[in-house]
Design an enzyme around this catalytic site. Structure first.
Site, PDB file in Angstrom:
ATOM      1  N   VAL A  57       0.837  -1.204   0.000  1.00  0.00           N
ATOM      2  CA  VAL A  57       0.000   0.000   0.000  1.00  0.00           C
ATOM      3  C   VAL A  57       0.869   1.250   0.000  1.00  0.00           C
ATOM      4  CG1 VAL A  57      -1.781   1.299   1.232  1.00  0.00           C
ATOM      5  CG2 VAL A  57      -1.900  -1.199   1.154  1.00  0.00           C
ATOM      6  N   CYS A  58       1.913   1.248   0.821  1.00  0.00           N
ATOM      7  CA  CYS A  58       2.798   2.414   0.915  1.00  0.00           C
ATOM      8  C   CYS A  58       3.456   2.726  -0.429  1.00  0.00           C
ATOM      9  CB  CYS A  58       3.880   2.180   1.970  1.00  0.00           C
ATOM     10  SG  CYS A  58       3.245   1.884   3.626  1.00  0.00           S
TER      11      CYS A  58
END
Length: 229
Positions: free
Chosen positions: A51-52
């Site tokens: 996600v990051c």
């Protein structure tokens, strides 16, 4: 500081605490970094996570729009500068971006604790020693070093970069024209005349004002003054 030596809670209107840190662009003093700019300080849980990676790529792609508004971006996570540097290569490869903004190395969580970015909810968002990583915090800070917006997302939920940019547009427009912005507002939409402005005065300032209710008065911004910058 109180007897527990914990920092006072940060709220809207708080002065953003200053700190010194190492970043991927070298050492910084945060208040000097802000200078006369707006700043988006945002944390992510950990380098080399899915996600990051999508988030940092999206911020990198949108950075020119932030820059156009006088806004500087700066990221943070509880990883080392070397880790950030290697990860940036992946971000650029995957997203097709060219990440230029600095990322703070906060392995000891000193800044994360100062800004209360630590994850107190997700028991899986921890390092190899079981120490909590950061959540997805966003702080919008104005040139006076005042915190104007605070957003907190869980580790599982990626942010919306367009919404962060929209918040900046709303704040800058409000500051410049002494107006507020309604639900789902985007630049070009009508704004709301601030309740502190008397109706007769408002008519002079905003000739196209519509009075929906005495407390709800909307107006387009003058065509040549729609930019918040």
């Amino acid at each position: 500081m109180g007897s527990t030596d914990r920092p006072e809670p940060l709220r809207l209107g708080s002065i953003a605490p200053n700190f010194q840190a190492q970043t991927t662009k070298g050492p910084i003093d945060f208040h000097e970094f802000i200078g006369n700019n707006w700043v988006i300080l945002f944390s992510h849980p950990e380098d080399f996570t899915p996600v990051c990676t999508t988030e940092l790529g999206a911020f990198a792609k949108l950075e020119p729009e932030f820059t156009r508004r006088g806004v500087k971006l700066i990221g943070l996570s509880a990883n080392t500068i070397d880790s950030h540097g290697e990860w940036i290569k992946d971000i650029n490869e995957i997203s097709g971006s060219n990440l230029n903004f600095p990322i703070i190395g906060d392995k000891n969580r000193q800044i994360a604790l100062l800004y209360d970015m630590i994850d107190h909810q997700d028991a899986t968002n921890v390092d190899e020693k079981g120490i909590a990583f950061t959540i997805r915090s966003v702080f919008v800070i104005d040139p006076k070093k005042v915190i104007r917006t605070i957003l907190s997302y869980p580790a599982s939920t990626g942010r919306n970069t367009a919404e962060v940019l929209r918040i900046v547009d709303s704040l800058q427009t409000g500051d410049k024209f002494k107006v507020t912005t309604p639900i789902n507002w985007v630049p070009g939409d009508d704004v709301i005349v601030h309740p502190s402005v008397k109706t007769e005065q408002a008519k002079d300032i905003f000739p196209e004002m519509k009075i929906i209710k005495p407390y709800l008065r909307t107006t387009p911004l003058p065509k040549d003054k729609t930019s918040a910058a």
